[in-house]
Each structure stands twice: as C-alpha cells, then as structure tokens.
Design an enzyme around this catalytic site. Structure first.
Site, PDB file in Angstrom:
ATOM      1  N   ARG A 296      51.569  35.112  42.481  1.00 44.90           N
ATOM      2  CA  ARG A 296      50.462  35.871  41.875  1.00 44.90           C
ATOM      3  C   ARG A 296      50.939  36.677  40.676  1.00 44.90           C
ATOM      4  NH1 ARG A 296      47.556  37.481  47.684  1.00 44.90           N
ATOM      5  NH2 ARG A 296      46.357  35.537  47.799  1.00 44.90           N
ATOM      6  N   TYR A 440      43.653  29.751  40.814  1.00 47.84           N
ATOM      7  CA  TYR A 440      44.672  29.454  41.824  1.00 47.84           C
ATOM      8  C   TYR A 440      45.480  30.692  42.194  1.00 47.84           C
ATOM      9  CZ  TYR A 440      48.137  28.066  38.023  1.00 47.84           C
ATOM     10  OH  TYR A 440      48.978  27.981  36.942  1.00 47.84           O
ATOM     11  N   GLU A 441      46.132  30.608  43.350  1.00 50.15           N
ATOM     12  CA  GLU A 441      46.805  31.749  43.993  1.00 50.15           C
ATOM     13  C   GLU A 441      45.820  32.847  44.392  1.00 50.15           C
ATOM     14  OE1 GLU A 441      49.559  30.945  44.861  1.00 50.15           O
ATOM     15  OE2 GLU A 441      50.017  29.378  43.407  1.00 50.15           O
ATOM     16  N   GLY A 442      44.567  32.477  44.585  1.00 42.02           N
ATOM     17  CA  GLY A 442      43.536  33.429  44.997  1.00 42.02           C
ATOM     18  C   GLY A 442      42.673  33.831  43.829  1.00 42.02           C
TER      19      GLY A 442
END
Length: 590
Positions: A296, A440-442
């Site tokens: 992140r 992506y990655e949340g």
C-alpha cells in the site's frame, strides 16, 4: 512520448534538507557509511540506468501489452533484456540481506528505486516491486529452511514473487476465501483453487516465480480466523535448490485492462500444487498484511510517480506550446503567440501537479523513515510510536496519493488540450495507468474505512494521535508564514475527528458516510504540514541547489496554502451533513 529524466534534485532536497537523512541514520546507528553524497550517487545512477533502459519501453509496453498462450505469459518486447540488466547491475538486490546475496543498503533507497521504476515505466515496475515484497515477507516469517531455499533467488532477482489473495467470489472480504490446502505426510501441502487479479502471476522474466497464497486447511475456522499462508513455487526445487519440475499451477488467462498493460494480471489455477506453510496455521491473513501494508505504501508512491511524470511532460509542453497572448501583454513579442505557461489557468494546473508531487514525496519518505525506525531502533518506545504513526499514515498514503494522481494526470491531459487525448504524446497513458493505483491493494473506500473505523475509532480511540502532535510541535517551534493557517486547519481536523467519533456512537453508518471525505481532509492537512516544512527548509537552504529552486519551493508552498488547502472547508461541510442523505433512500428508489 518524452522520456524525461527524473527530478533527482527534488529527491535530494527532501532526503537531505527536509528529512536530514544523515542525522536519521546516525540516530539509528545504521547505514552511517551512506552519507548524502553516496545516497544521491546511488539515486542518480538508478535514474540514469532506468532512463536508458526502462523509459524507452514505456509506450510500447502500453500498446503491445502482455500475451498469453497455454500456461505462459510473454511480457512486452524489451522487458526480458531490461530485467536481466536490472538484476546484473545489482538493483534487484539493493536492500537485500547480505546473508542471501543482497547489498544490505537502506530501505529508503529501495523505496526511491520503486518510485523511479514507476516514473520511467509503470507497466514494468510491478515485477521487481512484488518480488521485493515477497522477499521481505519470507525474511520475516518463513522457517530457516525455506529462507535458505528461496531467499537467494528472490534477493538476486533470479526468481520473482507474487501475492495471491483475491478469488472470483471475494475481493476485499478475504474471510470468504475457499482455496483449499491439504496436509501431506512430508510436511508439505497440496493447494487447490483459483485466484484472480494476480499481478506478475506468470511471465517470462525469470525461471521461477514464488507465489504467496492464502488458503484454508480442512479444520480451519470460518472467516478470516481460518486463513493460512502458503509458499507455492512455480518450479519445484531439487536437492541443490535448483528449479527442476513444474508445479501443478498455471495462468488460465490474463486480464485486458484500461491501463498498466505491461504488467501481467493473471487468473491463476492451483491444482493440488505443492506448497509450504509460512508461520502458524490460521494466522495467514495477519502475516500477509505485513506485505499488503508495504504494498500500500508502494502503491501510494506509484501515484506520486504518475503525478510527477505527468507534470514533467506538461511543464515542457507548456513552455513550448504557443497559443494566444498573455493578458498583461506579449511576453515573446518576436513570436506569433506566447507559450501557454503565461496563462493563469495553465499555471493553476501545473502548480497543482507540482504541489502534489513534491509534498507527497516528503510524506512518503517520512513514512519510509518510520519503517526504518521500526526495523533498526533500539528504543522500544520509539519503535512503538513509529509503528502507530505508520499504521495511521498507510491508508492515507495509499488512497490520498493515488486519488490526487488521478486529478494531476487529468490536468496533464488538459494542459495538452486535444493533443493530450492523442496517444503519441503519452499523457493519456499516465491517466489510464494511474487509475489502477486507486483500486488495487484496497480501494480508496476500503482505505478510508480502515482509517476511520480501525485506526481512528479503535486504535486511536477517536484521536488523530502522534501526527497531530508532530504538526503542533512544528507550529510551536518553527516559525513560518504559514503557521497560522496550519494551526487553523489542524484545529479543523481535530474538531471533525471528534464530530465523527460522537456521531458514530449514535449510528455506525456515520463512519462510512464520512470516511472518504475524512481521509481526503487528513491528506490535505498532513500535506500542509509538509509544505510548511518544505518552505522552512527552502528558507534556510544549504545553497547547493540554486536560488530559483528554493524560491520555487517557497512559492509552491504559498500556492498550496492559498489554492488547495481550503478544500478542507467543503469536506468538513459534507461530513457534517451525516449519513442521512446517503442512507434515507430505499433500494427501490434508486
């Protein structure tokens, strides 16, 4: 498409004059042989290497993309040669453990290397980026036997790595993972299931790919408490730890995407693939979060890189493109028109890009310093404080830096006008590539819920925590022309935090209703602190970067406080309206 060298002077200014890398390492008692000159020589050499080898591949990587055939994936032309040169030049092993063939240099340098990889060719950047994350996780959590088997190849870059979380029926809600792992008599496991959206899941850059896979054991509890983590190599190793036999896994397909086309995004099938448990059973999600949090931070830096690259291209164009005359009279009377940089609205867009890129770099490098404190400090109180700071900042860095990258790269297209919409200039690619960084990655919404629900309400007990203390101490101890404004917005941030906390006690939906606006407000206020810091460092400069450089920093700080920071007023106003305007409508009324 221009291949413009990265702004090494800006990197030096933040690392040396703003965040004082020499004092940072002296206090930690590590990397003390890395003085400013050595640090910047490494950064400069990395930039030169990538400018020569990666930058020229960027446009073709987007247009050609990756190609899937059978279970194999072919990367864009030039990537194999780039990856080989990257590893042979030692960049893959930059901060790796010397026990496994790494160079043992600083995490901060590795963080900058990731920034440069994306700046020159975002489609390429995920291959070394995911490998670095997988290597770090194995260093921290794997057994000595697994480390001996897999870390030498991952450290040198001879092998690559991935993380495999998402399944067709579950994205963010990893409690729904149903990939199954069955124990074998020899201590290994057979893993079966399908994972989607797997970055670098298959490619032709390395002989082996080490997959870190979330799966469930037969007796696992339901939900997130029943997930374990497995190391599953593409190629099984012989007794000499060399790739010998293909494991029963492969890429069923690759995704056809809006952007980042040079990065292979795969659907991966595992059919009783042989793997190894990492850590304890049913603790896989907790372990994987260490890699996810690093990812992140790196994703936020990808947003920063896209902002910077779009700005650099737009700035060159704005200085050259002749359109109309300045409202205050001709600036280049010998030419038929003035360059568009004379027009206030073009300057608004350029300065917004510049303010986001340079302020966000300071924030990202500050977070990198916190990681190094956690890694190396002998003071447990200092480690605990850095850990809390990093936990609070990570969702902000991931979401804020990528959301403003969408704004900044949109301005990059806008400054070019119609030419920005044309592919040959490359500006529209930065906008398309930047979109995935918000996802992506949340997603941004998930990061915002993490900040308001998990970090602010639970960990911080409804407080901002150490970040507010840092800003307040700066205001009290460091006079700048922006301190009054910074104090005002800090107070606004704290008042808004208290409001959300109080409302959440009455209605849990208030957290979700306020979350994204609150995250963006947090980002703007934190960025204001760093711009006040940048102003102070430019005012008290070392003189090595030139008067225009330092004046530019001070004037960008003034722009940020005058033209961008006031957005917080609108964000506060929308937060104060609460959840009712969102939740009152019945589903049938949509």
């Amino acid at each position: 498409m221009a291949n413009i060298p990265a702004p090494v002077k800006d990197i030096q200014f933040i690392a040396d004059e703003v965040l004082d890398l020499a004092a940072h390492y002296q206090k930690l008692g590590v990397h003390q042989d890395i003085d400013v000159e050595t640090f910047m020589t490494i950064v400069d050499e990395a930039s030169k290497f990538l400018h020569e080898h990666a930058g020229p591949l960027n446009r073709n990587a987007d247009e050609q993309g990756c190609r899937h055939e059978g279970q194999s994936v072919q990367t864009p032309d030039g990537f194999v040669e780039l990856y080989k040169a990257y590893c042979e030049s030692g960049w893959a092993a930059l901060d790796g453990d010397e026990a496994y063939g790494g160079q043992g240099l600083s995490y901060w340098l590795q963080l900058i290397l990731g920034e440069l990889n994306t700046y020159y060719c975002p489609g390429w950047s995920n291959y070394p980026g995911l490998t670095h994350g997988a290597r770090e996780l194995i260093e921290h959590f794997a057994t000595d036997e697994l480390k001996a088997k897999f870390l030498p190849g991952l450290t040198s870059g001879e092998w690559a790595g991935t993380m495999c979380l998402t399944e067709p029926h579950c994205g963010t809600d990893l409690g729904l993972v149903n990939t199954a792992a069955k124990p074998n008599d020899d201590g290994t496991y057979n893993v079966t299931g399908t994972k989607i959206f797997i970055t670098s899941g298959e490619h032709d850059l390395t002989d082996n790919i080490v997959h870190l896979v979330l799966a469930r054991l037969p007796d696992a509890p339901k939900g997130t408490k029943g997930i374990s983590l497995f190391l599953i190599p593409k190629m099984l190793l012989n007794e000499q730890n060399e790739p010998a036999e293909r494991n029963t896994l492969g890429a069923a397909s690759i995704e056809h995407k809006m952007g980042l086309n040079g990065s292979a995004t795969c659907v991966m099938n595992f059919d009783e693939a042989k793997g190894y448990l990492i850590g304890n059973a049913n603790e896989g999600l907790k372990i994987m979060f260490t890699m996810m949090n690093g990812a992140r931070l790196n994703t936020g830096i990808q947003g920063l890189s896209a902002t910077q690259a779009s700005y650099e291209n737009a700035l060159v164009y704005a200085k050259e493109r002749l359109q109309m005359r300045s409202a205050t009279g001709p600036k280049l009377p010998e030419k038929p028109a003035d360059p568009i940089i004379v027009h206030p609205d073009v300057r608004r867009m350029l300065l917004t890009q510049k303010a986001f890129a340079e302020g966000n770099r300071a924030l990202a490098y500050f977070a990198g310093q916190q990681i190094e404190i956690i890694k190396h400090s002998q003071d447990q109180n200092e480690v605990a404080r850095a850990d809390r700071l990093l936990a609070f900042l990570t969702p902000i860095i991931k979401a804020f830096l990528t959301e403003v990258a969408m704004e900044a790269t949109n301005y990059g297209v806008q400054i070019f006008g119609g030419h920005g919409y044309i592919r040959e200039h490359g500006q529209e690619q930065w906008h398309r590539d930047a979109k995935i960084f918000t996802l992506y990655e949340g997603t941004t919404g998930i990061q915002a819920l993490d900040l308001t629900g998990r970090k602010m309400l639970m960990m911080q007990k409804g407080q901002i925590g150490e970040m507010a203390d840092i800003i307040q101490n700066f205001i009290n101890e460091t006079p700048t022309p922006h301190n009054d404004a910074l104090q005002s917005y800090l107070d606004m941030w704290q008042e808004t935090t208290s409001f959300i906390t109080q409302q959440a006690m009455k209605n849990p939906d208030e957290v979700g209703a306020a979350s994204v606006d609150y995250l963006m407000m947090s980002g703007y206020v934190i960025l204001a602190y760093f711009w006040a810091q940048l102003h102070n460092s430019a005012e008290n400069n070392k003189g090595q970067l030139g008067a225009d450089f330092y004046n530019g920093k001070k004037k960008t700080a003034a722009f940020y406080f005058a033209k961008i920071l006031p957005r917080c007023h609108a964000l506060k106003a929308t937060i104060m309206t609460g959840a009712d305007p969102l939740m009152d409508m019945a589903e049938s009324e949509f």
